[in-house]
Design a protein around this motif. Sequence first.
Motif, PDB file in Angstrom:
ATOM      1  N   GLU A  12     -10.720   3.055  -0.044  1.00  0.00           N
ATOM      2  CA  GLU A  12     -10.174   1.780  -0.520  1.00  0.00           C
ATOM      3  C   GLU A  12      -8.717   1.611  -0.105  1.00  0.00           C
ATOM      4  N   LEU A  13      -7.956   2.678  -0.164  1.00  0.00           N
ATOM      5  CA  LEU A  13      -6.542   2.596   0.187  1.00  0.00           C
ATOM      6  C   LEU A  13      -6.347   2.364   1.676  1.00  0.00           C
ATOM      7  N   MET A  14      -7.143   3.026   2.519  1.00  0.00           N
ATOM      8  CA  MET A  14      -7.001   2.835   3.961  1.00  0.00           C
ATOM      9  C   MET A  14      -7.401   1.411   4.362  1.00  0.00           C
ATOM     10  N   ARG A  15      -8.427   0.860   3.707  1.00  0.00           N
ATOM     11  CA  ARG A  15      -8.780  -0.527   3.997  1.00  0.00           C
ATOM     12  C   ARG A  15      -7.700  -1.490   3.502  1.00  0.00           C
ATOM     13  N   SER A  16      -7.051  -1.145   2.381  1.00  0.00           N
ATOM     14  CA  SER A  16      -5.924  -1.957   1.905  1.00  0.00           C
ATOM     15  C   SER A  16      -4.773  -1.912   2.898  1.00  0.00           C
ATOM     16  N   ALA A  17      -4.554  -0.733   3.499  1.00  0.00           N
ATOM     17  CA  ALA A  17      -3.501  -0.608   4.508  1.00  0.00           C
ATOM     18  C   ALA A  17      -3.783  -1.520   5.700  1.00  0.00           C
ATOM     19  N   LEU A  18      -5.036  -1.551   6.133  1.00  0.00           N
ATOM     20  CA  LEU A  18      -5.400  -2.403   7.271  1.00  0.00           C
ATOM     21  C   LEU A  18      -5.369  -3.880   6.892  1.00  0.00           C
ATOM     22  N   ASP A  19      -5.725  -4.193   5.637  1.00  0.00           N
ATOM     23  CA  ASP A  19      -5.583  -5.576   5.165  1.00  0.00           C
ATOM     24  C   ASP A  19      -4.127  -6.030   5.281  1.00  0.00           C
ATOM     25  N   SER A  20      -3.212  -5.161   4.847  1.00  0.00           N
ATOM     26  CA  SER A  20      -1.791  -5.503   4.884  1.00  0.00           C
ATOM     27  C   SER A  20      -1.289  -5.633   6.309  1.00  0.00           C
ATOM     28  N   TRP A  21      -1.740  -4.721   7.185  1.00  0.00           N
ATOM     29  CA  TRP A  21      -1.325  -4.805   8.594  1.00  0.00           C
ATOM     30  C   TRP A  21      -1.840  -6.108   9.219  1.00  0.00           C
ATOM     31  N   ARG A  22      -3.035  -6.455   8.896  1.00  0.00           N
ATOM     32  CA  ARG A  22      -3.681  -7.663   9.442  1.00  0.00           C
ATOM     33  C   ARG A  22      -2.903  -8.924   9.071  1.00  0.00           C
ATOM     34  N   THR A  23      -2.328  -8.953   7.852  1.00  0.00           N
ATOM     35  CA  THR A  23      -1.592 -10.134   7.393  1.00  0.00           C
ATOM     36  C   THR A  23      -0.087 -10.020   7.624  1.00  0.00           C
ATOM     37  N   GLY A  24       0.350  -8.948   8.294  1.00  0.00           N
ATOM     38  CA  GLY A  24       1.753  -8.815   8.652  1.00  0.00           C
ATOM     39  C   GLY A  24       2.643  -8.180   7.587  1.00  0.00           C
ATOM     40  N   ASN A  25       2.049  -7.614   6.553  1.00  0.00           N
ATOM     41  CA  ASN A  25       2.835  -6.985   5.487  1.00  0.00           C
ATOM     42  C   ASN A  25       2.964  -5.490   5.759  1.00  0.00           C
ATOM     43  N   ARG A  26       3.949  -5.147   6.569  1.00  0.00           N
ATOM     44  CA  ARG A  26       4.081  -3.767   7.054  1.00  0.00           C
ATOM     45  C   ARG A  26       4.432  -2.775   5.941  1.00  0.00           C
ATOM     46  N   ARG A  27       5.226  -3.206   4.978  1.00  0.00           N
ATOM     47  CA  ARG A  27       5.661  -2.295   3.909  1.00  0.00           C
ATOM     48  C   ARG A  27       4.445  -1.717   3.164  1.00  0.00           C
ATOM     49  N   PHE A  28       3.523  -2.593   2.760  1.00  0.00           N
ATOM     50  CA  PHE A  28       2.359  -2.119   2.014  1.00  0.00           C
ATOM     51  C   PHE A  28       1.353  -1.435   2.931  1.00  0.00           C
ATOM     52  N   ALA A  29       1.354  -1.784   4.211  1.00  0.00           N
ATOM     53  CA  ALA A  29       0.485  -1.069   5.151  1.00  0.00           C
ATOM     54  C   ALA A  29       0.879   0.401   5.203  1.00  0.00           C
ATOM     55  N   VAL A  30       2.175   0.662   5.282  1.00  0.00           N
ATOM     56  CA  VAL A  30       2.670   2.038   5.310  1.00  0.00           C
ATOM     57  C   VAL A  30       2.393   2.734   3.982  1.00  0.00           C
ATOM     58  N   PHE A  31       2.684   2.044   2.887  1.00  0.00           N
ATOM     59  CA  PHE A  31       2.525   2.653   1.566  1.00  0.00           C
ATOM     60  C   PHE A  31       1.074   3.038   1.302  1.00  0.00           C
ATOM     61  N   HIS A  32       0.148   2.126   1.548  1.00  0.00           N
ATOM     62  CA  HIS A  32      -1.256   2.411   1.280  1.00  0.00           C
ATOM     63  C   HIS A  32      -1.828   3.409   2.282  1.00  0.00           C
ATOM     64  N   ALA A  33      -1.331   3.395   3.518  1.00  0.00           N
ATOM     65  CA  ALA A  33      -1.780   4.399   4.486  1.00  0.00           C
ATOM     66  C   ALA A  33      -1.366   5.795   4.031  1.00  0.00           C
ATOM     67  N   GLY A  34      -0.163   5.918   3.467  1.00  0.00           N
ATOM     68  CA  GLY A  34       0.287   7.217   2.965  1.00  0.00           C
ATOM     69  C   GLY A  34      -0.556   7.699   1.806  1.00  0.00           C
ATOM     70  N   LEU A  35      -0.816   6.807   0.848  1.00  0.00           N
ATOM     71  CA  LEU A  35      -1.636   7.186  -0.304  1.00  0.00           C
ATOM     72  C   LEU A  35      -3.069   7.495   0.120  1.00  0.00           C
ATOM     73  N   GLY A  36      -3.625   6.659   0.998  1.00  0.00           N
ATOM     74  CA  GLY A  36      -4.995   6.873   1.440  1.00  0.00           C
ATOM     75  C   GLY A  36      -5.162   8.179   2.188  1.00  0.00           C
ATOM     76  N   CYS A  37      -4.195   8.497   3.030  1.00  0.00           N
ATOM     77  CA  CYS A  37      -4.240   9.745   3.782  1.00  0.00           C
ATOM     78  C   CYS A  37      -4.165  10.951   2.835  1.00  0.00           C
ATOM     79  N   GLU A  38      -3.278  10.872   1.846  1.00  0.00           N
ATOM     80  CA  GLU A  38      -3.148  11.974   0.878  1.00  0.00           C
ATOM     81  C   GLU A  38      -4.467  12.209   0.138  1.00  0.00           C
ATOM     82  N   HIS A  39      -5.125  11.125  -0.286  1.00  0.00           N
ATOM     83  CA  HIS A  39      -6.378  11.291  -1.019  1.00  0.00           C
ATOM     84  C   HIS A  39      -7.502  11.767  -0.106  1.00  0.00           C
ATOM     85  N   ALA A  40      -7.463  11.387   1.157  1.00  0.00           N
ATOM     86  CA  ALA A  40      -8.463  11.894   2.098  1.00  0.00           C
ATOM     87  C   ALA A  40      -8.323  13.408   2.252  1.00  0.00           C
ATOM     88  N   LEU A  41      -7.095  13.880   2.410  1.00  0.00           N
ATOM     89  CA  LEU A  41      -6.853  15.324   2.550  1.00  0.00           C
ATOM     90  C   LEU A  41      -7.308  16.076   1.308  1.00  0.00           C
TER      91      LEU A  41
END
Length: 415
Positions: A12-41
Amino acid sequence: MNEQTFADMASELMRSALDSWRTGNRRFAVFHAGLGCEHALKALLAHRSPLLVADSQTDQALRFRALGLDDKDGVKPLTEARTISMERAFKDATIFMQGRMPITKQQFDPLVQSRNGLTHLAWYNTKVTKQAVTAGIAVAEAVRAELEIPPAAFWGDYETVFNDLARVTAMPTPVAPIPTLEAAAESLAQQEMEHARRAVTTAAIVAQDTVNFGSANRSSEEQLAAGQASGRTALWTALQTTGMRAQDQTTALLEAHCILPLAPSSDQMNGQSPAVYVRAHDAVVVKALVSSSVYKAFADACEEHEVLREALPSILSRKGHTVFRPNQCEDFLYWVECHACEKLANVYGRTVQDFCGCDDPSVWEFIGGECPDHPGSMISTDQAELYHCPTCSFTLTHEDELKEVGIPLFLERNA
């Protein structure tokens, strides 16, 4: 805290990151990518053993629960469990993947630093935005393959484009999109920064008028003292009203986007969906973004007015001054460094006393039957319920928000 929960949250977090990237919201793309990656690990480590996720240096709650001892006396609740850091999870996962980790620690570091910067300071180095998100996607995809999760189940609508951010950006925008939380938060921060600057200008006028009033009948020393006193009063009033206004507007924004209110603690007994944790993360980030932005604008504006410039340091050194919030908590517990402005913030709650429960028979032979480790055989525990910064008005009222900024819900005073 098991493999499936971590994997669901990562998806869910990685898809949220891509949602944010798609709409140009880079701050939340980075934030959700970090959280999503941590939970994947952590999903990968939990797949091997839940014990690998527990922080063995500071935590026993998760370790005991993983061994099926969660209902035994002396085992702390899950709310006090502590897990390993994102960096440690990457290091350990790399060992288990035996050469299948697609990036190095050096390539992973920008994501770690960006995630931590946004979590603790609402800021990150924008020069590494694409690098950080790309690293998170690479790690998440490698873990997905390792756990044999179907690509469509993990990436959803991004199944064929997740590893190409240009193609993600080019995806059609949904019809009549709802304004994103990220865009609304940025807009609100700008709006409240302007209110802060205007409040400073008003405070400077009030302070200067106080200095000028009756100046013909006062010495220069008296005028200076009057100016300093009026500057402090006007500045403190402006700081409080500006901060409270920004916090109220932030709460309204989060409610409009269905981030708040978070579920009461009593409603969480049967478990939560991954979305609940994401909402708590987002609530803290948006509140911190607005509070820190308003505070910085306020401090910068004061530098333009001599009558306020000298008063500012004494205002910022204050601590323990706050606005009482009825029905939220009972008492002040301790100070912590503010998550948004780095000044001193107040933690409120209540202190409860319980019998220590030490059951060593030899214990009661000392000090007239009292436990030698706990005066009166009692343990005092602070139960945190509310966080409020008197400088920037950054306020957290829910236990998931408190945990997000590292405030322990239960803290033994005699520890």
